[in-house]
Design a protein around this motif. Structure first.
Motif, PDB file in Angstrom:
ATOM      1  N   UNK A  87      55.686   9.367  29.462  1.00 45.71           N
ATOM      2  CA  UNK A  87      57.015   9.516  30.040  1.00 45.71           C
ATOM      3  C   UNK A  87      57.153  10.778  30.873  1.00 45.71           C
ATOM      4  N   UNK A  88      56.499  11.845  30.437  1.00 41.64           N
ATOM      5  CA  UNK A  88      56.650  13.124  31.116  1.00 41.64           C
ATOM      6  C   UNK A  88      55.575  13.373  32.162  1.00 41.64           C
ATOM      7  N   UNK A  89      54.814  12.339  32.506  1.00 36.49           N
ATOM      8  CA  UNK A  89      53.751  12.520  33.510  1.00 36.49           C
ATOM      9  C   UNK A  89      54.317  12.939  34.857  1.00 36.49           C
ATOM     10  N   UNK A  90      55.598  12.619  35.104  1.00 36.41           N
ATOM     11  CA  UNK A  90      56.250  13.027  36.349  1.00 36.41           C
ATOM     12  C   UNK A  90      57.353  14.050  36.089  1.00 36.41           C
ATOM     13  N   UNK A  91      57.410  14.585  34.873  1.00 31.88           N
ATOM     14  CA  UNK A  91      58.422  15.573  34.555  1.00 31.88           C
ATOM     15  C   UNK A  91      59.582  15.002  33.749  1.00 31.88           C
ATOM     16  N   UNK A  92      60.571  15.863  33.508  1.00 31.02           N
ATOM     17  CA  UNK A  92      61.709  15.495  32.666  1.00 31.02           C
ATOM     18  C   UNK A  92      62.812  14.762  33.419  1.00 31.02           C
ATOM     19  N   UNK A  93      62.918  14.959  34.713  1.00 31.56           N
ATOM     20  CA  UNK A  93      64.031  14.355  35.456  1.00 31.56           C
ATOM     21  C   UNK A  93      64.048  12.820  35.354  1.00 31.56           C
ATOM     22  N   UNK A  94      62.914  12.130  35.553  1.00 36.04           N
ATOM     23  CA  UNK A  94      62.954  10.666  35.426  1.00 36.04           C
ATOM     24  C   UNK A  94      63.421  10.198  34.054  1.00 36.04           C
ATOM     25  N   UNK A  95      63.033  10.911  33.002  1.00 36.76           N
ATOM     26  CA  UNK A  95      63.453  10.547  31.651  1.00 36.76           C
ATOM     27  C   UNK A  95      64.966  10.665  31.525  1.00 36.76           C
ATOM     28  N   UNK A  96      65.517  11.736  32.087  1.00 38.08           N
ATOM     29  CA  UNK A  96      66.966  11.929  32.043  1.00 38.08           C
ATOM     30  C   UNK A  96      67.702  10.827  32.795  1.00 38.08           C
ATOM     31  N   UNK A 139      52.789  20.211  28.262  1.00 43.31           N
ATOM     32  CA  UNK A 139      52.021  20.531  29.474  1.00 43.31           C
ATOM     33  C   UNK A 139      52.367  19.547  30.594  1.00 43.31           C
ATOM     34  N   UNK A 140      53.652  19.332  30.772  1.00 43.32           N
ATOM     35  CA  UNK A 140      54.153  18.388  31.774  1.00 43.32           C
ATOM     36  C   UNK A 140      54.584  19.132  33.031  1.00 43.32           C
ATOM     37  N   UNK A 141      54.794  18.407  34.135  1.00 42.77           N
ATOM     38  CA  UNK A 141      55.245  19.045  35.373  1.00 42.77           C
ATOM     39  C   UNK A 141      56.533  19.833  35.157  1.00 42.77           C
ATOM     40  N   UNK A 142      56.653  20.962  35.831  1.00 43.13           N
ATOM     41  CA  UNK A 142      57.803  21.844  35.649  1.00 43.13           C
ATOM     42  C   UNK A 142      58.930  21.465  36.618  1.00 43.13           C
ATOM     43  N   UNK A 143      59.696  20.470  36.266  1.00 43.61           N
ATOM     44  CA  UNK A 143      60.871  20.099  37.062  1.00 43.61           C
ATOM     45  C   UNK A 143      62.141  20.468  36.297  1.00 43.61           C
ATOM     46  N   UNK A 144      62.120  21.641  35.693  1.00 45.30           N
ATOM     47  CA  UNK A 144      63.181  22.048  34.778  1.00 45.30           C
ATOM     48  C   UNK A 144      64.545  22.039  35.456  1.00 45.30           C
ATOM     49  N   UNK A 145      64.648  22.592  36.663  1.00 42.15           N
ATOM     50  CA  UNK A 145      65.961  22.679  37.312  1.00 42.15           C
ATOM     51  C   UNK A 145      66.522  21.299  37.617  1.00 42.15           C
ATOM     52  N   UNK A 146      65.673  20.371  38.058  1.00 40.54           N
ATOM     53  CA  UNK A 146      66.141  19.004  38.309  1.00 40.54           C
ATOM     54  C   UNK A 146      66.597  18.340  37.010  1.00 40.54           C
ATOM     55  N   UNK A 147      65.881  18.595  35.927  1.00 37.36           N
ATOM     56  CA  UNK A 147      66.239  18.007  34.639  1.00 37.36           C
ATOM     57  C   UNK A 147      67.575  18.568  34.138  1.00 37.36           C
TER      58      UNK A 147
END
Length: 279
Positions: A87-96, A139-147
């Motif tokens: 799920x986190x292979x592309x970061x947290x934003x898609x999950x959200x 160890x997932x992509x760092x898309x923290x601000x988008x998430x």
């Protein structure tokens, strides 16, 4: 095909349409070498894409860097146990974004959480700290601000009529110092502010309260149709009636041990004092 799967597929289609921008479907189809009908079906959720389709779409729309995000969203369509690694292979934003669909579809939402403040009530700074630590763990992509932005936008649902949120936290969740003392103090203020909202009922189970069952993993219930449970390695989407019924009984048992209103405010205020003293 489950309704939940279809809604998630439609959400992916909206993202594809967003990336297409001002380019016409016909023009994009020509670049991809596809029939225009395929472009239309993918955008409207009437056809399930492949990973190769997602990568091709990203390239053809000038968003090659987003190929992994699209593939991650595609993999997130699966039901049942969804590993965080995938799920986190592309970061947290898609999950959200996928979760937002379930919130929007639901009118009665219930939550139990014993480890931290639930996402729907998190301040941006608290959410930022949580996403940063999970990105480090997995160890997932760092898309923290988008998430963070996606999570904060979803909180707008708290202020719309037509939904109720009954959220129960264990008191210990108020003391889990996942962020700085200043952020924790502000988070306690945020919790206090939602008590009294027409759409929100916030309960706190005091440490030492008599509970009918041992508190365990946090979970959300979306109406009486879906339960989402989080574990360290995966997220479980459970929609069979017997399991949903089981979690409903668990939730009712824990919720019955909670305090509300002024007693809940007192517990939150006590946690705020400790957070402030930690500065």
């Amino acid at each position: 095909m489950s309704t939940d799967f279809q809604h998630a597929r439609e959400a992916l289609g909206r993202r594809l349409r967003e990336l297409r921008g001002g380019q016409t479907q016909r023009a994009l189809a020509a670049v991809l070498g596809w029939p225009q009908a395929k472009v239309s079906k993918l955008e409207t959720g009437r056809q399930t894409a492949t990973s190769d389709d997602m990568r091709a779409w990203a390239r053809a729309t000038g968003h090659s860097a987003l190929a992994d995000e699209l593939v991650g969203r595609l993999q997130g369509l699966e039901f049942g146990t969804r590993s965080w690694r995938r799920q986190l292979s592309a970061g947290h934003r898609p999950v959200q974004d996928v979760l937002t669909i379930e919130y929007e579809r639901s009118t009665r939402l219930r939550a139990w959480e014993g480890a931290m403040v639930v996402g729907m009530l998190q301040t941006p700074d608290y959410a930022r700290a949580v996403f940063t630590r999970y990105a480090e763990l997995h160890q997932s992509p760092r898309d923290v601000e988008d998430a963070v932005l996606a999570r904060v936008r979803r909180q707008e649902l708290l202020y719309r009529r037509g939904r109720t949120f009954h959220i129960v936290l264990w008191e210990s969740a108020l003391y889990a110092a996942v962020a700085s003392p200043e952020v924790m103090a502000a988070q306690m203020d945020r919790l206090t502010s939602v008590i009294g909202l027409d759409t929100v009922r916030l309960g706190i189970v005091p440490i030492g309260a008599r509970v009918g069952i041992p508190p365990a993993n946090g979970f959300w219930m979306y109406d009486d149709r879906l339960v989402i449970v989080e574990d360290w390695h995966a997220e479980m989407w459970l929609d069979d009636a017997a399991t949903v019924g089981l979690y409903s009984r668990v939730w009712e048992t824990l919720a019955s041990a909670a305090v509300y209103g002024t007693p809940a405010r007192r517990l939150i205020a006590r946690a705020r004092v400790q957070a402030a003293d930690g500065r």
